[in-house]
Design an enzyme around this catalytic site. Structure first.
Site, PDB file in Angstrom:
ATOM      1  N   ASP A  26      15.950  41.976  59.617  1.00 48.05           N
ATOM      2  CA  ASP A  26      17.291  42.471  59.288  1.00 48.05           C
ATOM      3  C   ASP A  26      18.022  43.073  60.503  1.00 48.05           C
ATOM      4  O   ASP A  26      19.260  43.077  60.542  1.00 48.05           O
ATOM      5  CB  ASP A  26      17.212  43.533  58.180  1.00 48.05           C
ATOM      6  CG  ASP A  26      17.136  42.908  56.786  1.00 48.05           C
ATOM      7  OD1 ASP A  26      17.512  41.733  56.633  1.00 48.05           O
ATOM      8  OD2 ASP A  26      16.708  43.615  55.848  1.00 48.05           O
ATOM      9  N   HIS A  79      19.520  37.168  59.522  1.00 48.49           N
ATOM     10  CA  HIS A  79      20.863  36.809  59.032  1.00 48.49           C
ATOM     11  C   HIS A  79      21.774  36.606  60.245  1.00 48.49           C
ATOM     12  O   HIS A  79      21.755  37.410  61.170  1.00 48.49           O
ATOM     13  CB  HIS A  79      21.483  37.934  58.192  1.00 48.49           C
ATOM     14  CG  HIS A  79      20.662  38.364  57.024  1.00 48.49           C
ATOM     15  ND1 HIS A  79      20.619  37.640  55.849  1.00 48.49           N
ATOM     16  CD2 HIS A  79      19.886  39.448  56.825  1.00 48.49           C
ATOM     17  CE1 HIS A  79      19.829  38.282  54.991  1.00 48.49           C
ATOM     18  NE2 HIS A  79      19.376  39.372  55.562  1.00 48.49           N
ATOM     19  N   GLU A  99      11.922  41.996  51.053  1.00 46.43           N
ATOM     20  CA  GLU A  99      13.123  41.869  50.223  1.00 46.43           C
ATOM     21  C   GLU A  99      13.360  40.396  49.883  1.00 46.43           C
ATOM     22  O   GLU A  99      13.067  39.500  50.675  1.00 46.43           O
ATOM     23  CB  GLU A  99      14.347  42.464  50.949  1.00 46.43           C
ATOM     24  CG  GLU A  99      15.518  42.617  49.992  1.00 46.43           C
ATOM     25  CD  GLU A  99      16.705  43.380  50.583  1.00 46.43           C
ATOM     26  OE1 GLU A  99      16.606  43.928  51.698  1.00 46.43           O
ATOM     27  OE2 GLU A  99      17.742  43.397  49.891  1.00 46.43           O
ATOM     28  N   HIS A 122       9.368  41.390  56.042  1.00 48.94           N
ATOM     29  CA  HIS A 122      10.061  42.313  55.121  1.00 48.94           C
ATOM     30  C   HIS A 122      10.046  41.618  53.760  1.00 48.94           C
ATOM     31  O   HIS A 122      10.315  40.421  53.673  1.00 48.94           O
ATOM     32  CB  HIS A 122      11.487  42.470  55.663  1.00 48.94           C
ATOM     33  CG  HIS A 122      12.469  43.203  54.833  1.00 48.94           C
ATOM     34  ND1 HIS A 122      12.137  44.254  54.026  1.00 48.94           N
ATOM     35  CD2 HIS A 122      13.825  43.058  54.720  1.00 48.94           C
ATOM     36  CE1 HIS A 122      13.241  44.721  53.447  1.00 48.94           C
ATOM     37  NE2 HIS A 122      14.274  44.011  53.844  1.00 48.94           N
ATOM     38  N   HIS A 180      14.728  47.612  57.439  1.00 44.36           N
ATOM     39  CA  HIS A 180      15.539  48.184  56.414  1.00 44.36           C
ATOM     40  C   HIS A 180      14.787  48.921  55.287  1.00 44.36           C
ATOM     41  O   HIS A 180      15.293  49.839  54.670  1.00 44.36           O
ATOM     42  CB  HIS A 180      16.352  46.986  55.878  1.00 44.36           C
ATOM     43  CG  HIS A 180      17.110  47.057  54.666  1.00 44.36           C
ATOM     44  ND1 HIS A 180      17.159  46.082  53.719  1.00 44.36           N
ATOM     45  CD2 HIS A 180      17.920  48.041  54.207  1.00 44.36           C
ATOM     46  CE1 HIS A 180      17.961  46.396  52.756  1.00 44.36           C
ATOM     47  NE2 HIS A 180      18.439  47.586  53.002  1.00 44.36           N
ATOM     48  N   ASP A 235      15.694  38.341  49.791  1.00 45.15           N
ATOM     49  CA  ASP A 235      16.462  37.401  50.621  1.00 45.15           C
ATOM     50  C   ASP A 235      15.581  36.752  51.683  1.00 45.15           C
ATOM     51  O   ASP A 235      15.960  35.736  52.267  1.00 45.15           O
ATOM     52  CB  ASP A 235      17.699  38.059  51.251  1.00 45.15           C
ATOM     53  CG  ASP A 235      17.410  39.342  51.992  1.00 45.15           C
ATOM     54  OD1 ASP A 235      16.404  39.998  51.675  1.00 45.15           O
ATOM     55  OD2 ASP A 235      18.193  39.704  52.890  1.00 45.15           O
ATOM     56  N   TYR A 274      27.477  45.066  59.125  1.00 42.01           N
ATOM     57  CA  TYR A 274      26.108  44.969  58.605  1.00 42.01           C
ATOM     58  C   TYR A 274      25.349  46.272  58.883  1.00 42.01           C
ATOM     59  O   TYR A 274      24.690  46.824  58.000  1.00 42.01           O
ATOM     60  CB  TYR A 274      25.415  43.774  59.289  1.00 42.01           C
ATOM     61  CG  TYR A 274      24.063  43.462  58.725  1.00 42.01           C
ATOM     62  CD1 TYR A 274      23.913  42.531  57.707  1.00 42.01           C
ATOM     63  CD2 TYR A 274      22.934  44.113  59.205  1.00 42.01           C
ATOM     64  CE1 TYR A 274      22.669  42.255  57.181  1.00 42.01           C
ATOM     65  CE2 TYR A 274      21.690  43.840  58.686  1.00 42.01           C
ATOM     66  CZ  TYR A 274      21.563  42.916  57.680  1.00 42.01           C
ATOM     67  OH  TYR A 274      20.318  42.646  57.163  1.00 42.01           O
ATOM     68  N   HIS A 286      24.017  42.415  46.845  1.00 39.99           N
ATOM     69  CA  HIS A 286      23.784  43.778  46.329  1.00 39.99           C
ATOM     70  C   HIS A 286      24.909  44.768  46.647  1.00 39.99           C
ATOM     71  O   HIS A 286      24.715  45.798  47.270  1.00 39.99           O
ATOM     72  CB  HIS A 286      22.378  44.320  46.643  1.00 39.99           C
ATOM     73  CG  HIS A 286      21.946  44.387  48.080  1.00 39.99           C
ATOM     74  ND1 HIS A 286      22.684  44.969  49.057  1.00 39.99           N
ATOM     75  CD2 HIS A 286      20.810  43.953  48.672  1.00 39.99           C
ATOM     76  CE1 HIS A 286      22.034  44.897  50.198  1.00 39.99           C
ATOM     77  NE2 HIS A 286      20.902  44.279  49.992  1.00 39.99           N
TER      78      HIS A 286
END
Ligand SMILES: Cc1cc2nc3c(=O)[nH]c(=O)nc-3n(C[C@H](O)[C@H](O)[C@H](O)COP(=O)(O)O)c2cc1C
Ligand SMILES: [Fe+2]
Ligand SMILES: [Fe+2]
Length: 393
Positions: A163, A223, A80, A78, A144, A82, A192, A23
């Site tokens: 995250d 991550h 999202e 979360h 996030h 990913d 990040y 993104h």
């Protein structure tokens, strides 16, 4: 492939060696989507991966010697994609119940066909016993998204931080103590932070304070590498990056068609250097915006230059401004807009609008806009301006 963290706890993440864009975030070193498996009376999978990583996630589960149908719970910290992209497929393979919070459930339902999904909602029920261990869920909204939470395994002293504390890198090293160059790891973590968490940095000290009450042996982010030997250090760095304290550093960001704006950039940069300021110069056509933002995070000066093109700002600079504006770096910075033009200067006004929105202190000077090609005399004024700027409070 599964990697053991503690007895019955495994990393079974997927490594995305080839992703180069996330993104808008340039990822020259790839990324990882870390999932974790806890084997207990109830088998728990913590977070998933992007949809196209599903096959690899299955390989990870297999190497941890668990059949997908034996997963009882999937914790979604979360929503999202990913960390949830695989869910639609995975739910079909398993009979798992999703453990998440109300907000995250709402956001999952807005992104997937969730018919038949079963949930345990933790908002009013923040601890769940899974056999030998108890999982505790702590909401960390906006770190996030509004739905974020972290999961803490009390008996194992492991924080699954999603995250937070992550980095976009694909590596075979799973733990911080395996990383040869620790400074590079901190730098990736800073990048990040500067691109994912920066707009919400005011929430970081409160979150760290809450985490300090936990006894943490491992931080397992979603991550990048797992923190083991440098937990205190990375928490301190998070506090430092969220503090808005700046260094005596200038970041000069520009683009240029025929090098006129470039000459202004370099001459102001040399003046700043002469004045003792650390200088970084980035061309918006050549450097990913996330690299630039990592440096802007703790810079005192932000100088943005653009030629006027068709009565407008140059498009790559406009793109950078939109990106920076969204990330809301500290307003405690000095902003300088500059550029070359032919007949009617338009770009610097647009740059200054962004500085105003960000509350930067704008410094003006007659040498900042130049008609066509700047001559020697003009460039020495830019150099002198840079030297003067270096003395500014
Ligand atoms: C395609 C094109 C469009 C331009 N449009 C404008 C314009 O609308 N207004 C203006 O003042 N100058 C315009 N210019 C002139 C440039 O702003 C001028 O050449 C400037 O020195 C370029 O700076 P640079 O070398 O940093 O790109 C245009 C130049 C080009 C090549
Ligand atoms: Fe996220
Ligand atoms: Fe993420």
């Amino acid at each position: 492939m599964a990697i053991k963290i503690k007895d019955d706890i495994y990393w079974i993440g997927t490594i995305d060696w080839e992703i180069r864009e996330f993104h808008g975030y340039g990822t020259p070193n790839g990324s990882t989507y870390n999932s974790y498996l806890i084997k207990d009376e109830k088998n728990v999978l913590i977070d998933c991966a992007k949809e196209y990583m599903f096959e690899e996630l299955l390989i990870g589960l297999k190497s941890a010697k668990i059949n997908p149908e034996d997963i009882d719970y999937i914790v979604i910290n979360h929503s999202e994609k990913d960390h949830s992209g695989c869910l639609e497929k995975l739910i079909k393979y398993t009979n798992a119940t999703i453990i998440t919070n109300e907000k995250c459930k709402e956001l999952l339902e807005l992104q997937y066909n969730t018919d038949g999904w079963e949930y345990i909602i933790v908002d009013n029920n923040p601890e769940i016993n899974i056999g030998k261990r108890t999982l505790k869920f702590i909401k960390t909204p906006m770190l996030h998204w509004p739905d974020n939470m972290v999961t803490y395994s009390i008996e194992d002293k492991i924080l699954f931080s999603n995250d937070a504390f992550g980095q976009h890198v694909a590596t075979s090293e799973r733990f911080d103590y395996q990383v040869e160059e620790l400074e590079v790891l901190y730098d990736d973590t800073k990048e990040y932070f500067a691109n994912i968490l920066l707009p919400y940095r005011m929430l970081v000290p409160g979150a760290i304070e809450a985490l300090k009450n936990l006894d943490i042996e491992y931080i397992c982010p979603s991550h990048g590498v797992i923190w083991k030997d440098h937990i205190k250090d990375i928490m301190e760095k998070y506090l430092e990056w969220s503090s808005d304290e700046y260094k005596n550093k200038a970041v000069i960001v520009y683009d240029s068609m025929y090098n006129s704006t470039k000459k202004i950039a370099y001459n102001i940069g040399n003046g700043l250097l002469k004045g003792g300021v650390e200088v970084r110069i980035y061309n918006t056509s050549k450097t990913p915006m996330n690299k630039i933002m990592k440096d802007i995070l703790d810079a005192k000066y932000v100088l943005v230059g653009s030629p006027t093109l068709n009565s407008n700002i140059y498009h790559t600079v406009a793109m950078f401004l939109a990106y920076m504006e969204g990330l809301k770096p500290s307003g405690d910075k000095i902003g300088v807009a500059f550029g070359s033009y032919g007949w009617m200067e338009m770009a610097t006004g647009i740059i200054k609008k962004t500085f105003e929105k960000l509350n930067f202190k704008i410094i003006e000077d007659e040498c900042l806009t130049c008609r066509f090609v700047p001559k020697e005399e003009y460039l020495s004024k830019c150099y002198e301006f840079g030297k003067k700027l270096a003395q500014m409070d």
